[in-house]
Scaffold this active site. Structure first.
Site, short mmCIF file in Angstrom:
data_model
loop_
_atom_site.label_atom_id
_atom_site.label_comp_id
_atom_site.label_asym_id
_atom_site.label_seq_id
_atom_site.Cartn_x
_atom_site.Cartn_y
_atom_site.Cartn_z
N ARG A 115 -6.07 1.96 4.69
CA ARG A 115 -5.47 0.85 3.95
C ARG A 115 -4.17 0.40 4.61
O ARG A 115 -3.88 -0.80 4.68
CB ARG A 115 -5.22 1.25 2.49
N CYS B 45 3.56 2.58 -2.25
CA CYS B 45 2.12 2.82 -2.10
C CYS B 45 1.42 1.57 -2.60
O CYS B 45 1.87 0.47 -2.34
CB CYS B 45 1.69 4.09 -2.85
#
Length: 275
Positions: free
Chosen positions: A173, A231
Site C-alpha cells: 500500500r 497509517c
C-alpha cells in the site's frame, strides 16, 4: 488521577503480578468488515471487557478528516466509565493481530495520562480456556482529558523538510501497488515506510528493543522527537509510536487522519514506489 509508570508492552506474567489494578480490554476490529464484537462474544480472555473501536475510540469519519477521527474527550471518557474503567486502573489491551489495533486505545490512554499497555502476543498468549460471559463491572470514574496538541499532527505539517514522516502501512500500500480502501495509491512524498506488523516476530510477540532500534535506524529514525506517524486512519500508526517509546526513542506525534484524509486532498502531491 494517579498515573503509574508502565512500559508500553507487558506480558501475562506482569498482568498476574499487578492483577488487582489491571483491566483487560479486548480491542479486536477488522478493516474487512468482520465484527470484533462477534469475535469477542465467541471467546475472550476471562474478565476482559470489549472496547468497540468505532463507538468509543473514534467518531464518524469524512473525506476531510479521515476514516477514524478521535472522539471528543467526553465521549471517550463516557465509554471508559461505561466499561467500568477508572482513572487508577491499568488498562492492558489486546487483539488478535499482535497489538496493532489495540495500540489505538493504549495510545489514547497514555497520551492523556492514564496507565495502559499492549498485551504482548495478544489473544494467542493466553493458553487457558476462553470465556463467553460478559464481565459485570460497576460504572468507572474516568476523568476526561483534552487530546494533547503536542502529541498530534495536522495535515499541513506533513512536510519532510521539517519532520520525519513515517508510514505504518504494509509495503504494497505504501508503494502504491494496490490500495483497495483509499482514493489514491501511494504515500506522502518523502515519507519512510516502517510497516507496524514488522515490529513483530514470527511468534506474534514484539521484537526485542535492539531489533526495534535497528529497524527504526534503517529508516533513519534515531529519535522520535520529529517523527509524525500515520497509517490509513490513525489506528496502526499508534503501534509504531508505542514501539518507538518502548525502544527508548521518546514520543513522536500521531497524524490521525492518515492516508484516508491525505488521499482525499487532491491538491496534495503523492509519491509512488519504495522510499
Amino acid at each position: 488521577m494517579k498515573s503509574t509508570a508502565v512500559e508500553p508492552f507487558v506480558d501475562l506474567e506482569w498482568c498476574c503480578q499487578n492483577g488487582h489494578r489491571v483491566v483487560l480490554a479486548d480491542v479486536r476490529w477488522y478493516l474487512d468488515g468482520r465484527s470484533g464484537r462477534e469475535a469477542y462474544d465467541g471467546g475472550h480472555v476471562p474478565g476482559a471487557v470489549f472496547v468497540d473501536l468505532d463507538r468509543w475510540l473514534s467518531t464518524e469519519g469524512s473525506p476531510s478528516e479521515g476514516r477514524n477521527p478521535l472522539p471528543t474527550p467526553g465521549d471517550f471518557s463516557l465509554g471508559m466509565r461505561e466499561l467500568g474503567i477508572s482513572d487508577d486502573d491499568i488498562v492492558v489491551a489486546y487483539d488478535d493481530a499482535g497489538g496493532v489495533i489495540a495500540a489505538r486505545l493504549v495510545w489514547m490512554l497514555r497520551a492523556t495520562g492514564h496507565s495502559s499497555a499492549i498485551l504482548d502476543g495478544g489473544l494467542a498468549s493466553y493458553e487457558g480456556p476462553l470465556e463467553t460471559e460478559h464481565p459485570a463491572r460497576p460504572m468507572g470514574h474516568f476523568t476526561a482529558q483534552p487530546w494533547p496538541s503536542h502529541r498530534l499532527a495536522e495535515i499541513h505539517e506533513l512536510s519532510t523538510e521539517t519532520n520525519l514522516v513515517v508510514d505504518a502501512r504494509n509495503r504494497d500500500r505504501f508503494e502504491g501497488r494496490q490500495d483497495p480502501i483509499d482514493p489514491r495509491p501511494g504515500h506522502v512524498p518523502g515519507a519512510r515506510n516502517v510497516p507496524c506488523r514488522e515490529n513483530l516476530a514470527a511468534s506474534g510477540k514484539l521484537r526485542s528493543k535492539a531489533e526495534l532500534l535497528r529497524s527504526f535506524a534503517a529508516a533513519g529514525i534515531t529519535s522520535a522527537e520529529k517523527v509524525i506517524s500515520y497509517c490509513g486512519s490513525g489506528v496502526t500508526a499508534c503501534h509504531n509510536l508505542l514501539a518507538m517509546e518502548y525502544a527508548g526513542l521518546g514520543h513522536g506525534r500521531l497524524f490521525t487522519g492518515g492516508w484516508s484524509q491525505y488521499g482525499h486532498a487532491l491538491e496534495l502531491p503523492v509519491e509512488l514506489g519504495p522510499a
